[in-house]
Scaffold this motif. Structure first.
Motif, PDB file in Angstrom:
ATOM      1  N   ASP A 211       0.810  -1.224   0.000  1.00 33.51           N
ATOM      2  CA  ASP A 211       0.000   0.000   0.000  1.00 33.51           C
ATOM      3  C   ASP A 211       0.841   1.271   0.000  1.00 33.51           C
ATOM      4  O   ASP A 211       0.531   2.225  -0.697  1.00 33.51           O
ATOM      5  CB  ASP A 211      -0.909   0.016   1.233  1.00 33.51           C
ATOM      6  CG  ASP A 211      -2.139  -0.843   1.018  1.00 33.51           C
ATOM      7  OD1 ASP A 211      -2.271  -1.376  -0.094  1.00 33.51           O
ATOM      8  OD2 ASP A 211      -2.952  -0.967   1.940  1.00 33.51           O
ATOM      9  N   TYR A 212       1.913   1.281   0.804  1.00 38.06           N
ATOM     10  CA  TYR A 212       2.663   2.539   0.892  1.00 38.06           C
ATOM     11  C   TYR A 212       3.331   2.873  -0.437  1.00 38.06           C
ATOM     12  O   TYR A 212       3.533   4.053  -0.753  1.00 38.06           O
ATOM     13  CB  TYR A 212       3.671   2.513   2.048  1.00 38.06           C
ATOM     14  CG  TYR A 212       4.876   1.641   1.842  1.00 38.06           C
ATOM     15  CD1 TYR A 212       5.967   2.107   1.120  1.00 38.06           C
ATOM     16  CD2 TYR A 212       4.936   0.370   2.381  1.00 38.06           C
ATOM     17  CE1 TYR A 212       7.081   1.315   0.941  1.00 38.06           C
ATOM     18  CE2 TYR A 212       6.037  -0.426   2.203  1.00 38.06           C
ATOM     19  CZ  TYR A 212       7.109   0.050   1.484  1.00 38.06           C
ATOM     20  OH  TYR A 212       8.201  -0.740   1.301  1.00 38.06           O
ATOM     21  N   THR A 215       0.655   4.379  -2.520  1.00 39.73           N
ATOM     22  CA  THR A 215       0.474   5.753  -2.044  1.00 39.73           C
ATOM     23  C   THR A 215       1.564   6.659  -2.607  1.00 39.73           C
ATOM     24  O   THR A 215       1.297   7.784  -3.038  1.00 39.73           O
ATOM     25  CB  THR A 215       0.534   5.779  -0.504  1.00 39.73           C
ATOM     26  OG1 THR A 215      -0.320   4.778   0.006  1.00 39.73           O
ATOM     27  CG2 THR A 215       0.109   7.121   0.031  1.00 39.73           C
ATOM     28  N   PRO A 309      13.413   1.871  12.089  1.00 39.15           N
ATOM     29  CA  PRO A 309      13.153   2.561  13.360  1.00 39.15           C
ATOM     30  C   PRO A 309      12.291   1.737  14.305  1.00 39.15           C
ATOM     31  O   PRO A 309      12.268   1.992  15.487  1.00 39.15           O
ATOM     32  CB  PRO A 309      12.406   3.823  12.917  1.00 39.15           C
ATOM     33  CG  PRO A 309      11.816   3.478  11.605  1.00 39.15           C
ATOM     34  CD  PRO A 309      12.794   2.549  10.951  1.00 39.15           C
TER      35      PRO A 309
ATOM     36  N   ASN B  98      -0.670   0.769   6.785  1.00 43.43           N
ATOM     37  CA  ASN B  98       0.008   0.183   5.636  1.00 43.43           C
ATOM     38  C   ASN B  98       0.327   1.194   4.552  1.00 43.43           C
ATOM     39  O   ASN B  98       1.218   0.969   3.743  1.00 43.43           O
ATOM     40  CB  ASN B  98      -0.855  -0.925   5.029  1.00 43.43           C
ATOM     41  CG  ASN B  98      -0.939  -2.113   5.947  1.00 43.43           C
ATOM     42  OD1 ASN B  98      -0.070  -2.288   6.802  1.00 43.43           O
ATOM     43  ND2 ASN B  98      -1.970  -2.898   5.811  1.00 43.43           N
ATOM     44  N   SER B  99      -0.439   2.291   4.523  1.00 40.80           N
ATOM     45  CA  SER B  99      -0.179   3.229   3.435  1.00 40.80           C
ATOM     46  C   SER B  99       0.900   4.246   3.803  1.00 40.80           C
ATOM     47  O   SER B  99       1.212   5.130   3.021  1.00 40.80           O
ATOM     48  CB  SER B  99      -1.464   3.912   2.989  1.00 40.80           C
ATOM     49  OG  SER B  99      -2.076   4.524   4.075  1.00 40.80           O
ATOM     50  N   MET B 100       1.477   4.106   4.997  1.00 35.03           N
ATOM     51  CA  MET B 100       2.649   4.935   5.309  1.00 35.03           C
ATOM     52  C   MET B 100       3.876   4.044   5.289  1.00 35.03           C
ATOM     53  O   MET B 100       3.848   2.910   5.756  1.00 35.03           O
ATOM     54  CB  MET B 100       2.508   5.547   6.693  1.00 35.03           C
ATOM     55  CG  MET B 100       1.437   6.589   6.764  1.00 35.03           C
ATOM     56  SD  MET B 100       1.599   7.527   8.285  1.00 35.03           S
ATOM     57  CE  MET B 100       2.017   9.099   7.634  1.00 35.03           C
ATOM     58  N   ASN B 101       4.945   4.603   4.768  1.00 38.70           N
ATOM     59  CA  ASN B 101       6.183   3.847   4.758  1.00 38.70           C
ATOM     60  C   ASN B 101       6.720   3.744   6.190  1.00 38.70           C
ATOM     61  O   ASN B 101       6.989   4.763   6.815  1.00 38.70           O
ATOM     62  CB  ASN B 101       7.188   4.569   3.857  1.00 38.70           C
ATOM     63  CG  ASN B 101       8.396   3.714   3.584  1.00 38.70           C
ATOM     64  OD1 ASN B 101       8.717   2.816   4.347  1.00 38.70           O
ATOM     65  ND2 ASN B 101       9.069   3.980   2.486  1.00 38.70           N
ATOM     66  N   PRO B 102       6.858   2.517   6.711  1.00 39.59           N
ATOM     67  CA  PRO B 102       7.209   2.372   8.128  1.00 39.59           C
ATOM     68  C   PRO B 102       8.598   2.894   8.492  1.00 39.59           C
ATOM     69  O   PRO B 102       8.843   3.196   9.643  1.00 39.59           O
ATOM     70  CB  PRO B 102       7.124   0.854   8.358  1.00 39.59           C
ATOM     71  CG  PRO B 102       7.251   0.256   7.011  1.00 39.59           C
ATOM     72  CD  PRO B 102       6.631   1.226   6.066  1.00 39.59           C
ATOM     73  N   VAL B 103       9.485   2.991   7.513  1.00 41.24           N
ATOM     74  CA  VAL B 103      10.852   3.392   7.865  1.00 41.24           C
ATOM     75  C   VAL B 103      11.139   4.870   7.594  1.00 41.24           C
ATOM     76  O   VAL B 103      12.259   5.320   7.801  1.00 41.24           O
ATOM     77  CB  VAL B 103      11.913   2.514   7.162  1.00 41.24           C
ATOM     78  CG1 VAL B 103      11.749   1.062   7.553  1.00 41.24           C
ATOM     79  CG2 VAL B 103      11.862   2.675   5.666  1.00 41.24           C
ATOM     80  N   LEU B 104      10.124   5.602   7.137  1.00 40.33           N
ATOM     81  CA  LEU B 104      10.329   7.037   6.938  1.00 40.33           C
ATOM     82  C   LEU B 104       9.525   7.808   7.974  1.00 40.33           C
ATOM     83  O   LEU B 104       8.443   7.395   8.364  1.00 40.33           O
ATOM     84  CB  LEU B 104       9.871   7.455   5.537  1.00 40.33           C
ATOM     85  CG  LEU B 104      10.688   6.976   4.352  1.00 40.33           C
ATOM     86  CD1 LEU B 104      10.097   7.535   3.072  1.00 40.33           C
ATOM     87  CD2 LEU B 104      12.129   7.381   4.481  1.00 40.33           C
ATOM     88  N   GLN B 109       7.048  12.266   4.547  1.00 34.64           N
ATOM     89  CA  GLN B 109       5.992  11.658   3.741  1.00 34.64           C
ATOM     90  C   GLN B 109       4.906  12.672   3.411  1.00 34.64           C
ATOM     91  O   GLN B 109       4.331  12.650   2.335  1.00 34.64           O
ATOM     92  CB  GLN B 109       5.395  10.445   4.471  1.00 34.64           C
ATOM     93  CG  GLN B 109       6.438   9.388   4.737  1.00 34.64           C
ATOM     94  CD  GLN B 109       5.850   8.037   5.077  1.00 34.64           C
ATOM     95  OE1 GLN B 109       5.068   7.462   4.333  1.00 34.64           O
ATOM     96  NE2 GLN B 109       6.240   7.497   6.217  1.00 34.64           N
ATOM     97  N   MET B 164      -2.075  11.295   6.612  1.00 38.67           N
ATOM     98  CA  MET B 164      -2.199  10.864   5.217  1.00 38.67           C
ATOM     99  C   MET B 164      -3.065  11.846   4.430  1.00 38.67           C
ATOM    100  O   MET B 164      -2.783  12.149   3.274  1.00 38.67           O
ATOM    101  CB  MET B 164      -2.830   9.465   5.134  1.00 38.67           C
ATOM    102  CG  MET B 164      -1.935   8.329   5.572  1.00 38.67           C
ATOM    103  SD  MET B 164      -0.291   8.414   4.880  1.00 38.67           S
ATOM    104  CE  MET B 164      -0.621   7.960   3.202  1.00 38.67           C
TER     105      MET B 164
END
Lengths: 313, 256
Positions: A211-212, A215, A309, B98-104, B109, B164
Motif C-alpha cells: 500500500d505505501y 500511495t 526505526p 500500511n499506506s505509510m512507509n514504516p521506515v520514513l 511523507q 495521510m
C-alpha cells in the motif's frame, strides 16, 4: 540506539561464554584420550601420569574450563599437544587467512548482489532479467568447491591470472596475498550472490506492491524515486539478515575451498588436530569460528537498528 | 471537472477474462462530494484507482473515458499522469498504517508531493516544512512538530490517517479521492475524519470522491451517491433522493 548496541554487546559476551562452555564440555566428553594418543598404548604409567601433569589434565574440569575462559580474553589458548608450541602462534596466520577470505567473499557478495538485485527488480520481465535469472539458478545449484575447480582451471591454467597452489603469505606481500585470495573468495561468493540477488529482487517486488508504494505512486513518484526513497530501505532487511547467516556458511565452505586452492588455512589443521585429539587447538579454532559468526550477526543486528526505526526499543 | 464515461476494466490474469468494472458513468463538479457505495468486490476501489491513474498492470485493459479537467487519464502517458498525481489529485487509502512507509518519518511523507516537484515549485526545505506543518494543523493534528519528527508506528491510527490526508492535500489538489479512509478506524475517530473532510470541502472547495461500504458515513458527508454492485452502477442521484426513495431493490436492501 547506543543503549541497544550496548545491550546487544553484553549479550554477545554472554553468548560467547556459554558457547565456550559447550565447546569445552564437548571435547571433555568426546571419546579418546590425547595422552594415550600421544604416547601409544605401550606407554608406562609413570610417563602417562607425567604427561597428564604437564598438560594439566589431572586438574578438576571446572578449573580447567575457567583457565580456558580466561585464555579467551587474553588470547592464550595454551600449548598444542602435537606441535608443542602455543596455540595462538600456531593459528594466528591461518585465522587471518580464513578471516580475510570470508570477509572478502562477503564483500563480493554485497558489492555484486545489491546492484544486480536492484537492477533485475527494476527491469523484471526484461531481457536482462531473462538472462540473469537462469544464470542465477545455475549459480545457486553449483557447490562452491566445483566452482573452485572451475575457477582454478579457467583463471589459473587457461588464462594464467594466478598460479594454482602458489599461495603468497601476507607477511611477504600483502597485496599478493589478497590477490591470491580473490579467486577462492569468488568460489565462495558466487552461489551466495545468486541467492542474494533472488532474495533481494523478490523483496523489492513485494514491497513495491504494498500500500505505501501505491500511495507513493499516487503522490507522483516515478519508479526510480519509489525504489530509492521508499522500497529499498524496507526490502534490504531480509537480505541483511541473510548475509549474516551466510557468513557462518562462508567459514565452513571455506574449509573445503582452501583445499581446492591449496591455501594453508584453518581446514587442514582443524582436521589434523581433531584426529590427533589436539584439544587446545580444536577448541581455539571452533571458538574462533563461533566468535566470527557472532560478530557478524552482531553487526547485522546493528544495521537493522539503523535501517528500521521499529526495532529500537 | 471529472467526467467518467463508459468505464470498463477487465483483467486477464486468469484463464477467463474478468470484468471488474463496466458501464460506469458519473461526473463530479467543482466543490462537490460524491460518494461511491457498494459491497466489497463491487468495483468501487478499482474505479477510484483508475481515476487516480494507478492502474498500470499489463494484464488488464481499460476502456471508456476518464476526463479530469481536460486530461484523458486512461490514455495519457505515465509522465503526464505523474504531473497530476499528488498535485491535482490527492489519494487517501483505507489503512493508514500500511499506506505509510514504516521506515520514513511522517514529515517527509507529508512533504513528498512537494519534494518531487521541488524545482518546479521553487520551494526551499524550510518552505516545505512550513507548508507541511500548516496543512497538518489544518486537518486537526495538534502537536504537529512532534508528529512531523515521529515514525508512523509512534503515532495513533487517527493521527496517521490525518497525516495521510495532510499528505494528499499538501499541494491543494482539486480532487481528493478517499478510498474507505475511515474503515480501519473506530467510530469516534471516524466521525472526526469526516468532519475534517467536510470542513476542507467547505473552506477550500476541494471536490471529494469518497468511497465507502458504510452508508451512514456517505449520508453524513456526500452530496451525490453512486451505488455499485458487481462492477455496475445500480443507481445514482443526490443523497436525499437515494436515501428517501431508492428506486432499485439493491439500494433498498443496503439502506434497510
Amino acid at each position: 540506539m547506543g543503549k541497544y548496541i550496548i545491550k546487544k554487546f553484553i549479550l554477545l559476551i554472554i553468548t560467547l561464554i556459554i558457547t565456550s562452555f559447550v565447546i569445552f564440555l564437548i571435547f571433555e566428553l568426546v571419546p579418546g584420550d590425547p595422552v594415550m594418543d600421544k604416547l601409544g598404548t605401550r606407554a608406562t604409567p609413570e610417563a602417562v601420569a607425567a604427561l597428564r601433569e604437564k598438560w594439566g589434565l589431572n586438574q578438576p574440569f571446572l578449573l580447567r574450563y575457567f583457565k580456558f575462559l580466561l585464555g579467551i580474553f587474553t588470547l592464550d589458548f595454551g600449548t598444542s599437544y602435537t606441535y608443542g608450541i602455543s596455540v595462538a602462534s600456531l593459528l594466528k596466520e591461518k585465522i587471518i587467512i580464513n578471516l580475510c577470505m570470508s570477509l572478502m567473499a562477503l564483500a563480493i557478495v554485497i558489492l555484486i548482489s545489491f546492484p544486480l538485485g536492484v537492477y533485475t527488480a527494476k527491469h523484471t520481465g526484461g531481457l536482462s532479467d531473462k538472462i540473469i535469472s537462469p544464470l542465477n539458478q545455475a549459480a545457486m545449484s553449483i557447490p562452491s568447491f566445483v566452482l573452485g575447480l572451475l575457477i582454478t582451471f579457467l583463471f589459473g591454467i587457461v588464462l594464467r591470472w594466478f598460479r594454482p597452489g602458489g599461495y603468497v603469505s601476507y607477511k611477504t606481500d600483502f597485496f599478493g596475498f589478497l590477490y591470491y585470495l580473490i579467486f577462492p573468495s569468488f568460489a565462495l561468493a558466487i552461489p551466495k550472490i545468486a541467492m542474494c540477488i533472488r532474495l533481494l529482487k523478490g523483496n523489492i517486488l513485494e514491497e513495491a506492491s504494498k500500500d505505501y508504494s501505491i500511495t507513493a505512486y499516487a503522490r507522483g513518484n516515478n519508479t526510480t524515486g519509489l525504489l530509492y526513497r521508499h522500497v529499498l530501505k524496507n526490502a534490504v532487511m531480509p537480505t541483511v539478515t541473510f548475509i549474516g547467516m551466510i557468513a557462518a556458511d562462508m567459514i565452513c565452505s571455506g574449509i573445503v575451498i582452501e583445499q581446492v586452492f591449496s591455501v594453508p588455512g584453518l581446514g587442514q589443521i582443524l582436521i589434523n588436530s581433531i584426529s590427533t585429539r589436539d584439544f587446545p587447538v580444536v577448541e581455539a579454532e571452533v571458538l574462533m569460528i563461533a566468535l566470527f559468526i557472532m560478530v557478524i550477526s552482531f553487526i547485522t543486528d546493528v544495521i537493522h537498528v539503523i535501517i528500521d526505526p521499529r526495532v529500537r526499543i | 471537472m471529472l467526467t467518467v464515461k463508459d468505464l470498463k476494466i477487465e483483467f486477464f490474469d486468469h484463464e477467463l477474462p474478468e470484468v471488474a468494472v463496466k458501464d460506469v458513468d458519473f461526473t463530479i463538479e467543482n466543490g462537490e462530494i460524491l460518494g461511491i457505495v457498494g459491497e466489497s468486490g463491487s468495483g468501487k476501489s478499482m474505479t477510484a484507482m483508475a481515476i487516480a491513474g494507478l492502474l498500470n498492470r499489463k494484464d488488464m485493459t481499460k476502456s471508456g473515458v476518464i476526463d479530469f479537467d481536460g486530461t484523458d487519464i486512461l490514455n495519457s502517458p505515465r509522465c503526464k499522469i505523474r504531473e497530476i498525481q499528488g498535485k491535482d489529485i490527492g489519494f487517501v487509502f483505507q489503512d493508514p498504517l500500511n499506506s505509510m512507509n514504516p521506515v520514513l518519518k511522517v514529515g517527509p511523507q507529508v512533504e513528498e508531493a512537494m519534494r518531487i516537484r521541488k524545482k518546479a515549485l521553487n520551494m526551499s526545505k524550510e518552505d516545505m516544512k512550513k507548508r507541511a506543518l500548516e496543512i497538518m494543523k489544518s486537518v486537526g493534528l495538534d502537536d504537529t512538530e512532534r508528529i512531523y519528527q515521529a515514525y508512523p508506528h509512534q503515532i495513533s491510527g487517527g493521527q496517521r490517517q490525518r497525516a495521510m490526508i495532510a499528505a494528499a492535500l499538501v499541494l491543494k489538489p482539486k480532487l481528493l479521492i478517499c478510498d474507505e479512509p475511515t474503515t480501519a478506524l473506530d467510530v469516534t475517530v471516524q466521525k472526526k475524519i469526516i468532519d475534517v473532510l467536510k470542513e476542507l470541502n467547505q473552506k477550500t472547495g476541494t471536490s471529494i470522491l469518497f468511497i465507502s461500504h458504510d452508508l451512514s458515513v456517505i449520508k453524513a458527508l456526500c452530496d451525490k451517491v453512486v451505488v455499485m454492485k458487481d462492477g455496475l452502477v445500480v443507481e445514482e442521484g443526490s443523497v436525499r433522493d437515494i436515501f428517501e426513495n431508492p428506486s432499485k431493490e439493491y439500494t433498498k436492501q443496503l439502506i434497510f
